[in-house]
Design a protein around this motif. Structure first.
Motif, PDB file in Angstrom:
ATOM      1  N   ILE B   8     -49.044  88.406  40.714  1.00  0.00           N
ATOM      2  CA  ILE B   8     -49.964  89.446  41.183  1.00  0.00           C
ATOM      3  C   ILE B   8     -49.167  90.641  41.700  1.00  0.00           C
ATOM      4  CG2 ILE B   8     -51.986  89.861  42.632  1.00  0.00           C
ATOM      5  CD1 ILE B   8     -52.469  87.350  41.155  1.00  0.00           C
ATOM      6  N   VAL B  30     -51.390  91.924  48.437  1.00  0.00           N
ATOM      7  CA  VAL B  30     -51.612  90.782  47.541  1.00  0.00           C
ATOM      8  C   VAL B  30     -52.410  89.694  48.261  1.00  0.00           C
ATOM      9  CG1 VAL B  30     -50.458  88.879  46.354  1.00  0.00           C
ATOM     10  CG2 VAL B  30     -49.627  91.218  46.053  1.00  0.00           C
ATOM     11  N   ARG B  31     -52.058  89.456  49.538  1.00  0.00           N
ATOM     12  CA  ARG B  31     -52.720  88.381  50.281  1.00  0.00           C
ATOM     13  C   ARG B  31     -54.202  88.651  50.535  1.00  0.00           C
ATOM     14  NH1 ARG B  31     -49.649  83.783  50.777  1.00  0.00           N
ATOM     15  NH2 ARG B  31     -51.207  83.235  52.324  1.00  0.00           N
ATOM     16  N   ILE B  33     -56.209  89.895  48.232  1.00  0.00           N
ATOM     17  CA  ILE B  33     -56.912  89.980  46.952  1.00  0.00           C
ATOM     18  C   ILE B  33     -57.678  88.698  46.624  1.00  0.00           C
ATOM     19  CG2 ILE B  33     -56.392  89.935  44.465  1.00  0.00           C
ATOM     20  CD1 ILE B  33     -54.655  92.341  44.907  1.00  0.00           C
ATOM     21  N   GLU B  34     -58.823  88.904  45.994  1.00  0.00           N
ATOM     22  CA  GLU B  34     -59.566  87.782  45.419  1.00  0.00           C
ATOM     23  C   GLU B  34     -59.612  87.993  43.912  1.00  0.00           C
ATOM     24  OE1 GLU B  34     -63.326  87.286  47.440  1.00  0.00           O
ATOM     25  OE2 GLU B  34     -62.401  87.695  49.385  1.00  0.00           O
ATOM     26  N   ILE B  35     -59.800  86.896  43.194  1.00  0.00           N
ATOM     27  CA  ILE B  35     -59.749  87.001  41.740  1.00  0.00           C
ATOM     28  C   ILE B  35     -61.037  86.444  41.151  1.00  0.00           C
ATOM     29  CG2 ILE B  35     -58.496  86.309  39.659  1.00  0.00           C
ATOM     30  CD1 ILE B  35     -56.025  85.884  41.404  1.00  0.00           C
ATOM     31  N   ARG B  36     -61.601  87.161  40.206  1.00  0.00           N
ATOM     32  CA  ARG B  36     -62.765  86.592  39.529  1.00  0.00           C
ATOM     33  C   ARG B  36     -62.634  86.740  38.022  1.00  0.00           C
ATOM     34  NH1 ARG B  36     -68.466  89.845  39.387  1.00  0.00           N
ATOM     35  NH2 ARG B  36     -68.783  88.272  37.757  1.00  0.00           N
ATOM     36  N   TYR B  37     -63.374  85.917  37.346  1.00  0.00           N
ATOM     37  CA  TYR B  37     -63.385  85.947  35.890  1.00  0.00           C
ATOM     38  C   TYR B  37     -64.783  86.370  35.466  1.00  0.00           C
ATOM     39  CZ  TYR B  37     -62.809  84.294  31.059  1.00  0.00           C
ATOM     40  OH  TYR B  37     -62.736  84.207  29.700  1.00  0.00           O
ATOM     41  N   ARG B  39     -67.261  86.880  32.083  1.00  0.00           N
ATOM     42  CA  ARG B  39     -67.431  86.732  30.636  1.00  0.00           C
ATOM     43  C   ARG B  39     -67.897  88.045  30.039  1.00  0.00           C
ATOM     44  NH1 ARG B  39     -70.543  81.501  28.483  1.00  0.00           N
ATOM     45  NH2 ARG B  39     -70.110  82.547  26.518  1.00  0.00           N
ATOM     46  N   PHE B  53     -65.748  95.493  46.440  1.00  0.00           N
ATOM     47  CA  PHE B  53     -64.342  95.395  46.056  1.00  0.00           C
ATOM     48  C   PHE B  53     -63.931  96.569  45.186  1.00  0.00           C
ATOM     49  CE2 PHE B  53     -65.922  91.013  46.343  1.00  0.00           C
ATOM     50  CZ  PHE B  53     -64.990  90.449  47.215  1.00  0.00           C
ATOM     51  N   ARG B  58     -57.189  93.126  35.334  1.00  0.00           N
ATOM     52  CA  ARG B  58     -55.944  92.463  34.981  1.00  0.00           C
ATOM     53  C   ARG B  58     -55.886  92.219  33.485  1.00  0.00           C
ATOM     54  NH1 ARG B  58     -52.108  91.038  33.165  1.00  0.00           N
ATOM     55  NH2 ARG B  58     -50.432  89.717  33.946  1.00  0.00           N
ATOM     56  N   SER B  59     -57.018  91.804  32.921  1.00  0.00           N
ATOM     57  CA  SER B  59     -57.097  91.712  31.465  1.00  0.00           C
ATOM     58  C   SER B  59     -58.547  91.903  31.073  1.00  0.00           C
ATOM     59  CB  SER B  59     -56.557  90.358  30.972  1.00  0.00           C
ATOM     60  OG  SER B  59     -57.340  89.307  31.485  1.00  0.00           O
ATOM     61  N   ASP B 101     -64.038  89.447  27.766  1.00  0.00           N
ATOM     62  CA  ASP B 101     -63.790  88.552  28.894  1.00  0.00           C
ATOM     63  C   ASP B 101     -62.746  89.218  29.790  1.00  0.00           C
ATOM     64  OD1 ASP B 101     -65.515  86.754  27.798  1.00  0.00           O
ATOM     65  OD2 ASP B 101     -63.974  85.443  26.955  1.00  0.00           O
ATOM     66  N   LEU B 103     -60.359  89.292  33.457  1.00  0.00           N
ATOM     67  CA  LEU B 103     -59.839  88.735  34.700  1.00  0.00           C
ATOM     68  C   LEU B 103     -59.662  89.918  35.652  1.00  0.00           C
ATOM     69  CD1 LEU B 103     -58.846  86.095  36.064  1.00  0.00           C
ATOM     70  CD2 LEU B 103     -56.523  86.831  35.498  1.00  0.00           C
ATOM     71  N   TYR B 105     -58.740  91.441  39.482  1.00  0.00           N
ATOM     72  CA  TYR B 105     -58.195  91.313  40.823  1.00  0.00           C
ATOM     73  C   TYR B 105     -59.069  92.188  41.722  1.00  0.00           C
ATOM     74  CZ  TYR B 105     -53.872  89.492  38.655  1.00  0.00           C
ATOM     75  OH  TYR B 105     -52.956  88.760  37.950  1.00  0.00           O
TER      76      TYR B 105
END
Lengths: 227, 619
Positions: B8, B30-31, B33-37, B39, B53, B58-59, B101, B103, B105
């Motif tokens: 990250i 970085v600490r 941050i939350e991450i979600r996915y 679709r 947020f 990220r992708s 899809d 990803l 941050y």
């Protein structure tokens, strides 16, 4: 089938059997029940680096974990611990995870690290890629340190993937189910492998991707992801 | 022990503005941050949502549409989504949907807010608009910018004190001196004043080949009043001066005194694909076919210049200079074939060549101004043939015929001075759509060859009228509003929809064109003779028509957009494709995208000022 460790009654039973201390504290917390939608559950993605694959003879060298809650990975709760091994680190595994005796010499022993992991796992369903390794090593460690095995609810992202591929009617080759290749199928970025925290994070993200893809109009329930 | 979230951290560190944070601070970020996915097809933000947020992609990819369904932005890896909402207090008014899809941050709103407060560089980056950022980006964007001709001052390239000699010295003594000092050229001085220059080439051609006596004084064989260059000029200026004048040595002057001499060799040591060689080769050719062969190397040269960190301004200069050289050579060949011209004439470059802003062999724009002694019946055939020879030659060299026919070979644009004056006064006094189309090309004239007096008579007349005629200026301003920069209301890139160039930006018409137009208006309104966009902006600022800040912002925006275009085109050429002006935002780094937006915002702001000044809504 509902594992004992995932039911309130089962956990009371397990807590009663465990000696006072970290393991009993762990069982004292409720975890999400099987009907909980994944995006409302509390989970903990875990990865271990070990000296080998045999939980009876090999040792845990490092532990990484990161919590998942509300359908999101929370980096604030991420942790990484090195473990001082009792024996030597075999060269053939050292080249994989890069952990050498020198770095580990300063690290605390497993007896100090395991309680922290168990505290983090309390109230959370564990997630790991190829969870059998984590389950067996942690269970062996608990047996050695507390006299009782660990019965913890685990979600295995590798098992989830194998099932998904079968449902799609695809055969999976040897390398297809590795963490990196599985992530790539969900469009997840390539991370460097074999650091316990990075791998835990990678498994956490993979779990969210798999759960999202397993969901219909409503989010998938934990029970359907535990296999 | 502390968890190091290297993946990250490294990702953020590779993206602006997080790259500007100290390492420890970055760890803190970085600490949080939350991450979600998400679709493909997930609605990430819908109007009315409370945005909690800053979404960092990220992708995957996200599209943002406004309430009417109009596409505002397409965001990819490294882009931010939700910035506008956060800056506005948190409520979304647009819809953002994952089109792949994703990803993501997620930086929580509170952490984002704190970061903006404690780190000015972050606030600066996300603050709604600031042209000042552009300037930095020009300096920052190319980490591998090498020390080269463009950055080195001529004064710093001098390795020795100048070798000077008196004009009364004999050629023999001069030769001995050159041998002993191991130099290829002597600066001929009298009482500290530079009188001339004498090179070993002069020795061969003017002395030995002519059979002159070795006692001949230098004064007779030297080149008097040589072209000089200032010690503070860049090595590149020296290169251009040599190419333009087809010389190999330039005396260097510092504070009025001679500081040394620089040679082609000095320059070529630092630059391999040399403009000097190309320009020199052009002058050796005896046929349009030969010229075409030499000019085939031009894309290579641009590639090389772009890679070695040349500015767009310099590249424009080099390419246009080479086009000039080809034009001059074709005119010489035409005169050799047709005989000397019956009346004086001036060959003028128009459009991008006129402005010194060509970056490739583009359409040719040129005109011929004839002396008023011109008589169509007796001289018509000569100039008809001359202009056709040159324009056909240029076309053979890859400068395609101007689709609008704005070329010297078109009868209408090959006219005596008096006629040209009438043309211009007509356009200025009675601006009409067709006139304004011509204006954009013909108000950017520059003398390439021929009688300077003709051009020097015409230009002041034009400027005198443009300066005084406010209605004409207003029409030009209104015309300049026809192309808007592709920037949405919320600072998103607005892409072309449908057609062959679906989902791209037309960087020429919506980026470069508007700045060129703006500079032209300010220059014509101020009566400034410069035609180069950068020089026009500087001159307009000096004349007081443009604020210092606007001029600097526009100049930086112009440089940045032009450089983006050159990089895009060289990239296409390297991939073996035909270069075009259509940028795909997904091919850009997030850094480039951000600064492109800054540049567009500058243009947009200036257009608004212009619209206000001239009340263009009334036209």
């Amino acid at each position: 089938m509902r594992p004992l460790s995932a039911s309130p009654l089962g956990r009371r039973w397990l807590a009663w059997r465990a000696p006072p201390g970290p393991l009993r504290n762990y069982y004292d917390h409720h975890v999400a029940i099987l009907s909980t939608p994944y995006d409302r559950a509390h989970l903990l993605a875990i990865d271990l680096e070990t000296t080998g694959l045999d939980p009876e003879t090999d040792e845990i060298l490092s532990i990484g974990y990161v919590p998942i809650a509300g359908g999101r990975v929370h980096l604030a709760g991420a942790a990484y611990h090195l473990v001082h091994p009792l024996g030597q680190v075999p060269d053939e595994t050292a080249v994989i995870h890069g952990l050498l005796d020198g770095a580990l010499a300063e690290a605390p022993p497993l007896a100090e690290v395991l309680p922290r992991l168990l505290a983090a796992m309390a109230g959370r369903v564990a997630v790991a890629h190829h969870a059998r390794i984590e389950r067996q090593f942690l269970s062996a460690a608990c047996r050695r340190l507390y006299g009782r095995p660990l019965a913890a609810p685990f979600i295995c992202t590798l098992a989830l993937e194998r099932r998904a591929l079968i449902l799609e009617g695809r055969k999976s080759g040897d390398g297809d189910l590795r963490l990196g290749s599985t992530r790539a199928r969900y469009g997840l970025p390539r991370y460097r492998a074999h650091n316990a925290l990075t791998d835990a994070l990678a498994a956490a993200e993979l779990f969210l991707a798999q759960a999202a893809h397993a969901s219909g109009t409503k989010p998938a329930r934990l029970g359907s992801l535990m296999g | 022990m502390d968890a190091e979230l290297a993946e990250i951290r490294d990702f953020l560190a590779a993206h602006h503005p997080f790259d500007l944070l100290p390492a420890l601070k970055l760890q803190d970020v970085v600490r949080t941050i939350e991450i979600r996915y998400a679709r493909k097809g997930s609605r990430l933000i819908v109007p009315g949502d409370k945005v909690e947020f800053l979404h960092i992609i990220r992708s995957g990819a996200i599209e943002t549409h406004d309430g009417d369904g109009q596409l505002l932005a397409r965001l990819g890896e490294g882009d931010f989504c939700g910035v506008r909402s956060l800056l506005r207090g948190g409520t979304a008014i647009n819809r953002s949907v994952a089109i792949e899809d994703c990803l993501l941050y997620l930086l929580p709103a509170a952490a984002f807010e704190r970061l903006r407060q404690t780190h000015r560089q972050v606030d600066y980056y996300f603050a709604p608009m600031g042209g000042g950022r552009l300037k930095e980006s020009l300096d920052l964007s190319d980490g591998r910018r090498e020390i080269n001709l463009l950055g080195v001052r001529v004064g710093d390239m001098l390795s020795r004190t100048p070798v000077t000699i008196a004009p009364t010295t004999s050629v023999r003594e001069a030769a001995i001196r050159m041998r002993d000092e191991r130099v290829s050229c002597l600066l001929v001085t009298e009482e500290g004043r530079l009188d001339g220059i004498f090179t070993d080439r002069d020795l061969r051609i003017r002395v030995v080949a002519e059979g002159l006596d070795a006692d001949t004084p230098l004064r007779r064989v030297m080149t008097p009043n040589p072209i000089c260059i200032g010690a503070d000029d860049y090595g590149f200026d020296a290169l251009l001066a040599m190419a333009r004048n087809n010389v190999h040595h330039l005396p260097v002057v510092r504070d009025g005194a001679i500081a040394g001499c620089i040679t082609t060799t000095n320059l070529v040591e630092t630059q391999t694909t040399s403009t000097v060689f190309l320009a020199g080769d052009i002058h050796k050719q005896t046929s349009p076919e030969g010229l075409a062969q030499v000019l085939a190397h031009l894309p290579e040269l641009v590639l090389h210049l772009a890679e070695s960190g040349a500015t767009a301004h310099h590249i424009g200069h080099v390419v246009s200079t080479l086009t000039d050289a080809a034009t001059v050579r074709l005119i010489q060949l035409a005169e050799r074939r047709l005989g000397p011209p019956p009346v004086p004439y001036a060959w003028l470059a128009a459009g991008s060549q006129g402005r010194h802003e060509q970056t490739a062999r583009s359409d040719q724009d040129n005109v011929l101004v004839l002396d008023d002694a011109y008589d169509a019946a007796t001289h018509g055939a000569y100039f008809h043939d001359l202009s056709h020879f040159v324009c056909d030659g240029l076309a053979a060299c890859g400068y395609v015929y101007c689709p609008g026919g704005m070329m010297a070979m078109t009868d209408e644009w090959r006219q005596p001075l008096a006629r040209w004056r009438r043309y211009f006064l007509g356009w200025i006094e009675q601006p009409e759509p067709k006139a304004l189309l011509f204006a954009s090309v013909f108000f950017d004239l520059r003398l390439v060859h021929g009688a300077a007096a003709l051009f020097d008579t015409l230009q002041p007349t034009i400027l005198e009228h443009t300066r005084r005629n406010r209605i004409f200026q207003a029409f030009m301003a209104s015309n300049a509003m026809q192309h808007h920069p592709p920037l949405g209301f919320f600072r998103n890139l607005v892409l072309i929809r449908g057609g062959q160039h679906d989902r791209t930006l037309d960087i020429k018409h919506t980026g470069i064109g508007p700045i060129v137009d703006i500079a032209r208006i300010y220059a014509l309104a101020a009566g400034v003779p410069a035609v180069n966009t950068r020089e026009r902006l500087e001159a307009a600022q000096m004349a007081g028509g443009l604020s210092t800040e606007s001029a600097a912002d526009l100049r930086d925006a112009f440089e940045f957009i032009s450089l983006m275009r050159i990089r895009h085109q060289t990239r296409m050429i390297r991939q073996g494709q035909e270069a075009n002006n259509f940028l795909e935002p997904r091919d850009l780094s997030s850094f480039e995208r951000t600064h492109l937006k800054d540049a567009f915002a500058v243009v947009k702001a200036t257009q608004a000022i212009l619209a206000d000044t001239y009340q263009t809504a009334r036209f």
